[in-house]
Design a protein around this motif. Structure first.
Motif, PDB file in Angstrom:
ATOM      1  N   GLU A   1      -6.278   7.149  -2.082  1.00 21.87           N
ATOM      2  CA  GLU A   1      -7.626   6.588  -2.185  1.00 21.87           C
ATOM      3  C   GLU A   1      -7.599   5.068  -2.234  1.00 21.87           C
ATOM      4  N   ASP A   2      -6.717   4.512  -3.072  1.00 18.91           N
ATOM      5  CA  ASP A   2      -6.615   3.051  -3.167  1.00 18.91           C
ATOM      6  C   ASP A   2      -6.099   2.451  -1.858  1.00 18.91           C
TER       7      ASP A   2
ATOM      8  N   MET B   1      -8.822   2.299   0.671  1.00 24.51           N
ATOM      9  CA  MET B   1      -9.783   1.233   0.368  1.00 24.51           C
ATOM     10  C   MET B   1      -9.260  -0.121   0.838  1.00 24.51           C
ATOM     11  N   PHE B   2      -7.993  -0.405   0.536  1.00 23.36           N
ATOM     12  CA  PHE B   2      -7.414  -1.681   0.945  1.00 23.36           C
ATOM     13  C   PHE B   2      -7.289  -1.769   2.462  1.00 23.36           C
TER      14      PHE B   2
ATOM     15  N   MET C   1       0.776   2.856  -3.320  1.00 22.38           N
ATOM     16  CA  MET C   1      -0.530   3.221  -3.869  1.00 22.38           C
ATOM     17  C   MET C   1      -0.845   4.692  -3.614  1.00 22.38           C
ATOM     18  N   ASP C   2      -1.812   5.225  -4.374  1.00 20.67           N
ATOM     19  CA  ASP C   2      -2.285   6.563  -4.054  1.00 20.67           C
ATOM     20  C   ASP C   2      -3.184   6.467  -2.823  1.00 20.67           C
TER      21      ASP C   2
ATOM     22  N   ILE D   1       0.826  -1.218   0.000  1.00 16.72           N
ATOM     23  CA  ILE D   1       0.000   0.000   0.000  1.00 16.72           C
ATOM     24  C   ILE D   1       0.859   1.267   0.000  1.00 16.72           C
TER      25      ILE D   1
END
Length: 358
Positions: free
Chosen positions: A245-246, A249-250, A242-243, A239
Motif C-alpha cells: 500500500e505504501d 502510494m509513493f 515498504m508494504d 520502496i
C-alpha cells in the motif's frame, strides 16, 4: 534466466541490485567495495500464477526466478585489469546501469550518459580481446599439427581479434554457422544482448523523456539494437522495503504504475525472446521460462527429461480462456481445453498438463 549488472563506479549498480533482489549489498565508492560480485535472485511476479494459486490452493507455489550478478564498478582505462568480469561471462544478458543524474559530491564531471556507455563498452571489448587471445594461444598448437577444427578456431580467433581491435563488439562479427558451433557462446561479453538502465534521481523520473541524458542514451541504444529502461535506483531500493500500500502510494506520486523489477523483467523477456507456460494442481502451481517458438515436447523437457522422451500429448488451455470459463471443468465443456501433439508451439500463458510414457 541470469542477468549481469555492469556499470562504471558509483552509478547505482549495487543500489539497483538491492532493489531487485531485496539484498543488502554494500554501496558506496569504488575503493570501499570488494571485487567479489554480489549474487542474488528475484521471483518473477506473475498475476496468472497468483490466479492459479487462488484456484487450486496448492501445497507449493513456485514462480519463475531471475538470477542477478552485480560486479564491482568497471574502471575507466582498467581494460585488461578488469579481471573480475569473468563472473558475468555466462549470463544471458547485460544490464548496463548508466548515470543520468548530477551529483557534485560524487563526481567531478557532469553526467555524459552516451559517453559513459561507450566507455564501458570499450572496456568490455578489451576484456573480450584478452579472452580471445588466450583462446587463440590454446588452439594454435593443435592447428600446427593439422587438426582441422583447431585451424578453423585459429582463423576465427584472428578475425575476431581484428574486429574487436577496431572497437567493434563481438555481436557485429560475421560468425558462420560453423563458428557458432565451435564458439558455443564462449563467454564473450560483447556478444550478449544489452539493457541500458538510465539511472535518474527521483525528480528526474517525472518527465524522463525530456531528460537530455536519457535521450542521448536512448538514441545510442536504438543505434545498437539494445533496450533502454528509465529507473531511479535509490527510489526503487526505498520502496522495495515498504508494504504494497505504501509503495503504491509513493509510486503514484511519481507517476509509476510498475516497479523497476517488473519493468526490467518484461524488457529482458522481450529482448531475449522468453515466455512462460504454467502448470497447476493441488500439489503445486509453477511458472516455467522457455524460449519463444519452443514446441511442446521440448517445453515438457524443462520439467523433466522423461517428459520429453516419452511425450504423448499436451492438454492445453489458454490462461484467459480458463479465467473466462471460471473452472477447468467449464473450460472442458466449452471445448477450450485442447489436445496438442509434438508440433504444437507453446504460447505465453498456456496452462499445460503433459501426458507421457517411458
Amino acid at each position: 534466466m541470469k542477468l549481469g549488472i555492469v556499470g562504471l563506479p558509483n552509478v547505482g549498480k549495487s543500489t539497483l541490485f538491492n532493489a531487485l533482489t531485496g539484498a543488502k549489498a554494500e554501496t558506496g565508492s569504488y575503493s570501499n567495495v570488494a571485487a567479489k560480485p554480489n549474487v542474488g535472485q528475484a521471483k518473477v511476479p506473475d498475476a496468472r500464477l497468483d490466479w492459479l494459486a487462488e484456484y487450486y490452493h496448492p501445497k507449493k507455489y513456485t514462480p519463475a526466478t531471475i538470477d542477478f550478478v552485480d560486479v564491482v564498478g568497471i574502471k575507466k582505462g582498467g581494460g585488461r585489469g578488469n579481471a573480475y568480469l569473468s563472473a558475468i561471462r555466462q549470463v544471458d544478458a547485460l544490464v548496463h546501469v548508466v548515470r543520468c543524474f548530477e551529483n557534485d559530491e560524487l563526481f567531478l564531471e557532469k553526467a555524459d550518459a552516451a559517453g559513459d556507455a561507450e566507455t564501458l563498452r570499450l572496456e568490455l571489448i578489451l576484456a573480450d580481446i584478452e579472452l580471445v587471445e588466450r583462446r587463440l594461444e590454446r588452439y594454435t598448437k593443435g592447428a600446427k599439427s593439422g587438426d582441422k577444427k583447431a585451424k578453423r578456431e585459429v582463423e576465427m580467433c584472428k578475425g575476431l581479434i581484428e574486429h574487436l581491435s577496431d572497437g567493434k563488439p563481438a555481436a557485429s562479427f560475421p560468425f558462420t554457422d560453423e563458428d557458432k558451433n565451435i564458439l558455443q557462446d564462449g563467454g564473450l561479453l560483447t556478444i550478449k544482448p544489452v539493457i541500458y538502465v538510465a539511472n535518474l534521481d527521483e525528480d528526474g523520473m517525472a518527465g524522463y523523456e525530456n531528460n537530455p541524458h536519457y535521450q542521448a542514451l536512448a538514441a545510442l541504444a536504438a543505434e545498437q539494437g539494445a533496450a533502454v529502461l528509465p529507473a531511479a535506483a535509490k527510489f526503487e531500493e526505498d520502496i522495495a522495503g515498504m508494504d504494497e500500500e505504501d509503495a503504491a502510494m509513493f509510486m503514484a506520486e511519481f507517476g509509476l504504475r510498475q516497479r523497476g523489477l517488473d519493468r526490467l523483467i518484461q524488457t529482458s523477456y522481450d529482448l531475449l525472446g522468453y515466455i512462460s507456460f504454467l502448470t497447476g494442481g493441488e500439489d503445486e502451481v509453477r511458472a516455467w521460462t522457455i524460449t519463444r517458438g519452443m514446441k511442446a515436447p521440448q517445453a515438457a523437457g524443462k520439467i523433466h527429461t522423461d517428459f520429453e522422451r516419452g511425450f504423448i500429448r499436451a492438454e492445453v488451455v489458454a490462461y484467459d480462456d480458463l479465467v473466462a470459463a471460471g473452472t477447468m471443468a467449464a473450460a472442458k465443456e466449452r471445448g477450450l481445453v485442447r489436445l496438442e501433439g509434438k508440433d504444437y508451439v507453446v504460447k505465453d500463458g498456456d496452462i499445460i498438463l503433459f501426458r507421457f510414457n517411458v
